[in-house]
Each structure stands twice: as C-alpha cells, then as structure tokens.
Design an enzyme around this catalytic site. Structure first.
Site, PDB file in Angstrom:
ATOM      1  N   GLY A  80       5.059  -1.007   2.746  1.00 38.75           N
ATOM      2  CA  GLY A  80       4.239   0.171   2.490  1.00 38.75           C
ATOM      3  C   GLY A  80       5.035   1.460   2.400  1.00 38.75           C
ATOM      4  O   GLY A  80       6.129   1.588   2.951  1.00 38.75           O
ATOM      5  N   HIS A 107       0.811  -1.220   0.000  1.00 41.73           N
ATOM      6  CA  HIS A 107       0.000   0.000   0.000  1.00 41.73           C
ATOM      7  C   HIS A 107       0.845   1.271   0.000  1.00 41.73           C
ATOM      8  O   HIS A 107       1.919   1.338   0.599  1.00 41.73           O
ATOM      9  CB  HIS A 107      -0.927   0.012   1.221  1.00 41.73           C
ATOM     10  CG  HIS A 107      -0.191  -0.072   2.532  1.00 41.73           C
ATOM     11  ND1 HIS A 107       0.270   1.026   3.208  1.00 41.73           N
ATOM     12  CD2 HIS A 107       0.161  -1.142   3.285  1.00 41.73           C
ATOM     13  CE1 HIS A 107       0.859   0.653   4.321  1.00 41.73           C
ATOM     14  NE2 HIS A 107       0.818  -0.668   4.390  1.00 41.73           N
ATOM     15  N   ASP A 108       0.359   2.267  -0.722  1.00 45.22           N
ATOM     16  CA  ASP A 108       0.917   3.619  -0.721  1.00 45.22           C
ATOM     17  C   ASP A 108       2.303   3.710  -1.341  1.00 45.22           C
ATOM     18  O   ASP A 108       3.005   4.705  -1.156  1.00 45.22           O
ATOM     19  CB  ASP A 108       0.939   4.208   0.701  1.00 45.22           C
ATOM     20  CG  ASP A 108      -0.428   4.203   1.352  1.00 45.22           C
ATOM     21  OD1 ASP A 108      -1.326   4.886   0.837  1.00 45.22           O
ATOM     22  OD2 ASP A 108      -0.616   3.477   2.354  1.00 45.22           O
TER      23      ASP A 108
END
Length: 256
Positions: free
Chosen positions: A138, A120-121
């Site tokens: 992340g 994520h991200d």
C-alpha cells in the site's frame, strides 16, 4: 460488443464500443471509456473509473476492496485508471482507503504483465512496466518510466523515482532515487539505468551528468546532505534538480 454470458450491472456506465468477454462481471459503480477491451472472466467492481483504449485480459480482479484491516465496508474509496494501459492475466488492483487518501491511481500507457498486484492507495505514473508477479504494497509511489523486474516486491510507503529500474526478485524497503538501478534483498543501488534513458532520448551530456551524480551519492563517501549540496551546484542539468528534490522529499530514506 458485450458477450451474452457477461454480467454488467444496469447502472454501470460503458462506452458504446466497449468489448466485454464471456463471463466477465462489471459492478454498478464502474465507468469504462471508449475503446476498452475487457477479457473473459474478469471482475471489475467498486467505485472504478477506467479511461480510453485499455485492454484488460482475462481473470483480472480490478477495483476490489483493499487488503487492509482498517478498511470498513462502505468507506469512500476508488480506483482510477487512465488511457492505453495493458493489464494482463490475473492482475489484482485494489481501491484506496480513507486513511490513505481514498484513491489508487494508474496513469497512461502502462504495461502490467501477468499476476501483478497493485495494493491500495498506490499512485503510478505513465509508461511504466511491471514484469510478471511484481507487487506493490500500500501507499507506494511509482513515477514515470519505471521498470520492475519479475517478482520484484516494494514495501508500503516506498517511492520509485522516474526512470529507475528494479532487477528480478528485488525487495525494496526504502526509496529508489530517479535513474537508479536497484537489485537484491534488500535492494541496493547498482548503477544508473543508462540504456533505458538512452532509449528515451537522454543525451550523452545528460547521462554523464547523471552518472556523476550517482558517484557523488554512492561512491564519494560524502554524507547525504553534503552530496546533495554538490548536486545543487550543478544548476545546468535539470535532471539533477529533480534527483535532489526526490531525495529531500523521501519519507523512508533512499537505498544505500
């Protein structure tokens, strides 16, 4: 162009020429641009936008929710993939998180080999290569023309500067500056990525300046701030300015 065994949500938006293989599943918020090929048994879900001429091979999981305990069902997060990317078998790419900016983004002309994981991200630039089973935690930033060797692992919030190179099985716990080759657990600097830069059109003058900057950073014995002051004095090489800027913006510090 869509195999009869594939499951495509009625509200998914696919360009007319998109190819979807057998038993693929495409969710209701997905948008896929022209020229894309989606392999058999691939899952594409979440708030996911995929650009033009991408090839996603079989058994990928694209746009699934992040592996983050802070994520809550219904959070506003998304995945954006650019154009002309190759995503090989069993890759996993997650959406962003609200606390991390809400988006995972992959640029153009990237090559992700089998079993790559993008958490994520993460923000990935253009023309990168991820060898088999390399993984990003992340919030990782990967700039343009970076290469990750097989099984390389990158800790959350790290950054990989443009034209850097990770050797096989490297474990990155701090930022890797542009142009630098890194290797080991934890990864350490091992010179500059001269061959890669030469293939991309860097001149001998540029390579000499970057090699000199590497020696200033890692072999001169200078404190980091003093080494940066030396780089600032090399105003005739734009690459050194980008190198110094990357180091000054580093949140985790650079590999040493």
């Amino acid at each position: 162009m869509i195999d009869p065994t594939a499951r495509v949500a009625p509200t998914a938006r696919l360009a007319p020429d998109v190819e979807v293989g057998p038993y693929a599943v495409i969710g209701p918020q997905v948008e896929i641009g022209p020229g894309c090929v989606i392999g058999p048994h691939t899952l594409i879900t979440g708030n996911t936008r995929i650009g033009r001429n991408n090839h996603i091979f079989q058994f990928g999981s694209i746009g699934e929710i992040p592996q983050d305990k802070k994520y809550h069902p219904g959070d506003d997060s998304r995945l954006e993939i650019g154009d002309r990317n190759t995503i090989r078998e069993f890759c996993t790419i997650n959406t962003g998180t609200v606390g991390g900016g809400g988006v995972t983004r992959i640029g153009d002309d990237n090559w992700l080999m089998a079993y790559v994981h993008i958490a994520h991200d993460c923000i990935i630039g253009n023309h990168t290569i991820f060898a088999n089973s390399s993984s990003l935690a992340g919030h990782v930033l990967v700039e343009d023309h970076v290469i990750l060797g097989g099984f390389a692992l990158v800790h959350q919030f790290c950054a990989l500067g443009a034209h850097s190179f990770l050797a096989v099985s490297s474990v990155v716990l701090k930022d890797v500056p542009p142009f630098v080759m890194a290797e080991g657990n934890s990864a350490r600097p091992r010179g500059i990525n001269a061959e890669g830069m030469r293939r991309r059109g860097f001149s001998n003058v540029d390579l000499a300046a970057i090699r000199g900057a590497y020696k200033t950073l890692y072999r001169s014995g200078l404190r980091l701030q003093d080494a940066l002051a030396v780089l600032d004095g090399e105003a005739d090489c734009e690459h050194l300015a980008s190198l110094a800027s990357f180091i000054r913006q580093s949140r985790r510090g650079i590999i040493r």
